[in-house]
Design a protein around this motif. Structure first.
Motif, PDB file in Angstrom:
ATOM      1  N   VAL A  68       0.818  -0.916  -0.034  1.00  0.00           N
ATOM      2  CA  VAL A  68       0.691   0.310   0.301  1.00  0.00           C
ATOM      3  C   VAL A  68       0.906   0.903   0.395  1.00  0.00           C
ATOM      4  O   VAL A  68       2.293   1.351  -0.286  1.00  0.00           O
ATOM      5  N   HIS A  69       0.497   2.482  -0.082  1.00  0.00           N
ATOM      6  CA  HIS A  69       0.829   3.946  -0.172  1.00  0.00           C
ATOM      7  C   HIS A  69       0.379   4.166   1.183  1.00  0.00           C
ATOM      8  O   HIS A  69      -0.414   4.007   1.890  1.00  0.00           O
ATOM      9  N   GLU A  70       1.369   5.368   1.733  1.00  0.00           N
ATOM     10  CA  GLU A  70       1.488   6.076   3.097  1.00  0.00           C
ATOM     11  C   GLU A  70       0.163   6.688   3.369  1.00  0.00           C
ATOM     12  O   GLU A  70      -0.323   7.627   2.140  1.00  0.00           O
ATOM     13  N   GLY A  71      -0.598   7.087   4.279  1.00  0.00           N
ATOM     14  CA  GLY A  71      -2.251   7.517   4.602  1.00  0.00           C
ATOM     15  C   GLY A  71      -3.191   6.334   3.749  1.00  0.00           C
ATOM     16  O   GLY A  71      -3.900   6.304   3.934  1.00  0.00           O
ATOM     17  N   ASP A  72      -2.948   4.850   3.184  1.00  0.00           N
ATOM     18  CA  ASP A  72      -4.019   4.357   2.993  1.00  0.00           C
ATOM     19  C   ASP A  72      -4.836   3.884   4.552  1.00  0.00           C
ATOM     20  O   ASP A  72      -3.488   3.559   5.385  1.00  0.00           O
ATOM     21  N   THR A  73      -5.697   2.935   4.325  1.00  0.00           N
ATOM     22  CA  THR A  73      -6.131   2.061   5.497  1.00  0.00           C
ATOM     23  C   THR A  73      -6.075   0.858   5.148  1.00  0.00           C
ATOM     24  O   THR A  73      -6.567   0.417   4.072  1.00  0.00           O
ATOM     25  N   VAL A  74      -5.960  -0.498   5.995  1.00  0.00           N
ATOM     26  CA  VAL A  74      -5.381  -1.882   5.761  1.00  0.00           C
ATOM     27  C   VAL A  74      -5.832  -2.749   6.914  1.00  0.00           C
ATOM     28  O   VAL A  74      -6.374  -2.179   7.839  1.00  0.00           O
ATOM     29  N   THR A  75      -6.783  -3.729   6.018  1.00  0.00           N
ATOM     30  CA  THR A  75      -7.758  -4.890   6.979  1.00  0.00           C
ATOM     31  C   THR A  75      -6.850  -5.501   6.552  1.00  0.00           C
ATOM     32  O   THR A  75      -7.071  -6.309   5.566  1.00  0.00           O
ATOM     33  N   LEU A  76      -6.660  -6.446   7.808  1.00  0.00           N
ATOM     34  CA  LEU A  76      -5.601  -7.952   7.722  1.00  0.00           C
ATOM     35  C   LEU A  76      -6.812  -8.718   8.076  1.00  0.00           C
ATOM     36  O   LEU A  76      -6.872  -8.294   9.737  1.00  0.00           O
ATOM     37  N   ASN A  77      -6.782 -10.107   7.877  1.00  0.00           N
ATOM     38  CA  ASN A  77      -7.562 -11.083   8.150  1.00  0.00           C
ATOM     39  C   ASN A  77      -6.793 -12.287   8.926  1.00  0.00           C
ATOM     40  O   ASN A  77      -5.906 -12.162   8.604  1.00  0.00           O
ATOM     41  N   CYS A  78      -8.054 -12.788   9.979  1.00  0.00           N
ATOM     42  CA  CYS A  78      -7.269 -14.066  10.572  1.00  0.00           C
ATOM     43  C   CYS A  78      -7.813 -15.099  10.980  1.00  0.00           C
ATOM     44  O   CYS A  78      -9.767 -14.029  11.538  1.00  0.00           O
ATOM     45  N   SER A  79      -8.657 -15.778  10.494  1.00  0.00           N
ATOM     46  CA  SER A  79      -9.604 -16.785  10.992  1.00  0.00           C
ATOM     47  C   SER A  79      -8.650 -17.820  11.719  1.00  0.00           C
ATOM     48  O   SER A  79      -7.878 -18.291  11.027  1.00  0.00           O
ATOM     49  N   TYR A  80      -9.482 -19.614  12.241  1.00  0.00           N
ATOM     50  CA  TYR A  80      -8.481 -19.787  13.481  1.00  0.00           C
ATOM     51  C   TYR A  80     -10.248 -21.051  13.192  1.00  0.00           C
ATOM     52  O   TYR A  80     -11.251 -20.623  13.944  1.00  0.00           O
ATOM     53  N   GLU A  81      -9.397 -22.313  13.413  1.00  0.00           N
ATOM     54  CA  GLU A  81      -9.972 -23.396  14.275  1.00  0.00           C
ATOM     55  C   GLU A  81      -9.413 -23.680  15.291  1.00  0.00           C
ATOM     56  O   GLU A  81      -8.112 -24.088  15.433  1.00  0.00           O
ATOM     57  N   VAL A  82      -9.362 -23.564  16.622  1.00  0.00           N
ATOM     58  CA  VAL A  82      -9.008 -23.603  18.238  1.00  0.00           C
ATOM     59  C   VAL A  82      -9.479 -24.937  18.609  1.00  0.00           C
ATOM     60  O   VAL A  82     -10.582 -23.981  19.143  1.00  0.00           O
ATOM     61  N   THR A  83      -9.502 -25.538  18.960  1.00  0.00           N
ATOM     62  CA  THR A  83     -10.534 -26.188  20.296  1.00  0.00           C
ATOM     63  C   THR A  83     -10.146 -25.720  20.980  1.00  0.00           C
ATOM     64  O   THR A  83      -9.107 -25.015  21.516  1.00  0.00           O
ATOM     65  N   ASN A  84     -11.190 -25.096  21.970  1.00  0.00           N
ATOM     66  CA  ASN A  84     -12.215 -24.896  23.152  1.00  0.00           C
ATOM     67  C   ASN A  84     -10.783 -23.685  23.530  1.00  0.00           C
ATOM     68  O   ASN A  84     -10.373 -22.913  24.149  1.00  0.00           O
ATOM     69  N   PHE A  85     -11.709 -22.718  22.591  1.00  0.00           N
ATOM     70  CA  PHE A  85     -10.254 -21.364  22.427  1.00  0.00           C
ATOM     71  C   PHE A  85     -10.855 -20.756  23.638  1.00  0.00           C
ATOM     72  O   PHE A  85     -11.707 -20.035  24.564  1.00  0.00           O
ATOM     73  N   ARG A  86      -9.658 -19.622  23.654  1.00  0.00           N
ATOM     74  CA  ARG A  86      -9.459 -19.141  24.953  1.00  0.00           C
ATOM     75  C   ARG A  86      -9.219 -17.444  24.535  1.00  0.00           C
ATOM     76  O   ARG A  86     -10.178 -16.043  25.034  1.00  0.00           O
ATOM     77  N   SER A  87      -7.936 -17.066  23.714  1.00  0.00           N
ATOM     78  CA  SER A  87      -7.963 -16.118  23.268  1.00  0.00           C
ATOM     79  C   SER A  87      -7.394 -15.696  21.776  1.00  0.00           C
ATOM     80  O   SER A  87      -6.059 -16.854  21.431  1.00  0.00           O
ATOM     81  N   LEU A  88      -7.218 -14.879  21.126  1.00  0.00           N
ATOM     82  CA  LEU A  88      -6.872 -14.472  20.275  1.00  0.00           C
ATOM     83  C   LEU A  88      -5.554 -13.183  20.300  1.00  0.00           C
ATOM     84  O   LEU A  88      -5.952 -12.136  21.060  1.00  0.00           O
ATOM     85  N   LEU A  89      -4.127 -13.757  19.946  1.00  0.00           N
ATOM     86  CA  LEU A  89      -3.192 -12.509  19.652  1.00  0.00           C
ATOM     87  C   LEU A  89      -2.457 -12.102  18.512  1.00  0.00           C
ATOM     88  O   LEU A  89      -2.884 -12.382  17.137  1.00  0.00           O
ATOM     89  N   TRP A  90      -2.220 -10.953  17.966  1.00  0.00           N
ATOM     90  CA  TRP A  90      -1.969 -10.365  17.505  1.00  0.00           C
ATOM     91  C   TRP A  90      -0.324  -9.872  16.882  1.00  0.00           C
ATOM     92  O   TRP A  90      -0.033  -9.238  18.907  1.00  0.00           O
ATOM     93  N   TYR A  91       0.330  -9.930  16.830  1.00  0.00           N
ATOM     94  CA  TYR A  91       2.003  -9.305  17.106  1.00  0.00           C
ATOM     95  C   TYR A  91       2.242  -9.027  15.952  1.00  0.00           C
ATOM     96  O   TYR A  91       2.508  -9.251  14.913  1.00  0.00           O
ATOM     97  N   LYS A  92       3.300  -7.994  15.526  1.00  0.00           N
ATOM     98  CA  LYS A  92       4.375  -7.028  14.844  1.00  0.00           C
ATOM     99  C   LYS A  92       5.731  -7.913  14.770  1.00  0.00           C
ATOM    100  O   LYS A  92       6.189  -8.222  15.941  1.00  0.00           O
ATOM    101  N   GLN A  93       5.821  -7.855  13.426  1.00  0.00           N
ATOM    102  CA  GLN A  93       7.521  -8.392  13.592  1.00  0.00           C
ATOM    103  C   GLN A  93       7.904  -7.725  12.478  1.00  0.00           C
ATOM    104  O   GLN A  93       7.906  -8.081  11.417  1.00  0.00           O
TER     105      GLN A  93
END
Lengths: 112, 111
Positions: B13-38
């Motif tokens: 993208v270019h500076e100033g744009d808005t972005v949406t990142l997606n995450c779908s999950y299939e986790v047994t007895n789901f407790r929480s979802l975390l996002w990290y930046k690397q």
């Protein structure tokens, strides 16, 4: 600030060598983890430990072993390095089972 | 087997744009979802989401979780070149202390 340090940023080894990767955390965390990160595959868990001298296999433990003799230190051992173990290795620690994990800077290992 | 899938795998993208990142999950007895930046070093923690529909926000970054549809999104508004990084999504389930990571989304922001 939590600090997780790893012994080397870059490491080059030969096939068949025994390799030690060291990780130290300074926040008295119970849990420690070893991951490898490969392009397109994300982070995959190799081993983790929830107490001194305790260890649990992760998703890809084959070819690796670990040691946790002290709470702050978690070592990953490649008994006989192979080229398919060339990767980025990340260590992490957390204070409990379902908390944020804090990562070290990573060791990029190349096996020739 | 727990599974976390991120999309897109890469985004430019270019500076100033808005972005949406997606995450779908299939986790047994789901407790929480975390996002990290690397960036070129250790992943750094952004958000942890445990309740559905609650938005977590920090500056230009925000994230929301939909537990019914089993996905999360990470929004970045007014992107800057410093937002260029790999964004990682991960889920906690039943397995003691085990985080399952997605493949990551590589975001590149051009000036």
């Amino acid at each position: 600030d939590v600090k997780v340090t790893q012994s080397s940023r870059y490491l080059v080894k030969r096939t068949g060598e025994k390799v030690f990767l060291e990780c130290v955390q300074d926040m008295d965390h119970e849990n420690m983890f070893w991951y490898r990160q490969d392009p397109g595959l994300g982070l995959r868990l190799i081993y983790f430990s929830y107490d001194v001298k305790m260890k649990e296999k992760g998703d890809i433990p084959e070819g690796y072993s670990v040691s946790r003799e002290k709470k702050e230190r978690f070592s990953l051992i490649l008994e006989s390095a192979s080229t398919n173990q060339t990767s980025m290795y990340l260590c992490a620690s957390s204070p409990g089972s379902y908390n944020e994990q804090f990562f070290g800077p990573g060791t990029r290992l190349t096996v020739l | 087997e727990d599974k976390v899938v991120q999309s897109p795998l890469s985004l430019v993208v270019h500076e100033g744009d808005t972005v949406t990142l997606n995450c779908s999950y299939e986790v047994t007895n789901f407790r929480s979802l975390l996002w990290y930046k690397q960036e070129k070093k250790a992943p750094t923690f952004l958000f942890m989401l445990t309740s559905s529909g609650i938005e977590k926000k920090s500056g230009r970054l925000s994230s929301i979780l939909d537990k019914k549809e089993l996905f999360s999104i990470l929004n970045i508004t007014a992107t800057q070149t410093g937002d260029s990084a790999i964004y990682l999504c991960a889920g906690y389930g039943t397995s003691y202390g085990k985080l399952t990571f997605g493949q990551g989304t590589i975001l590149t922001v051009h000036p």
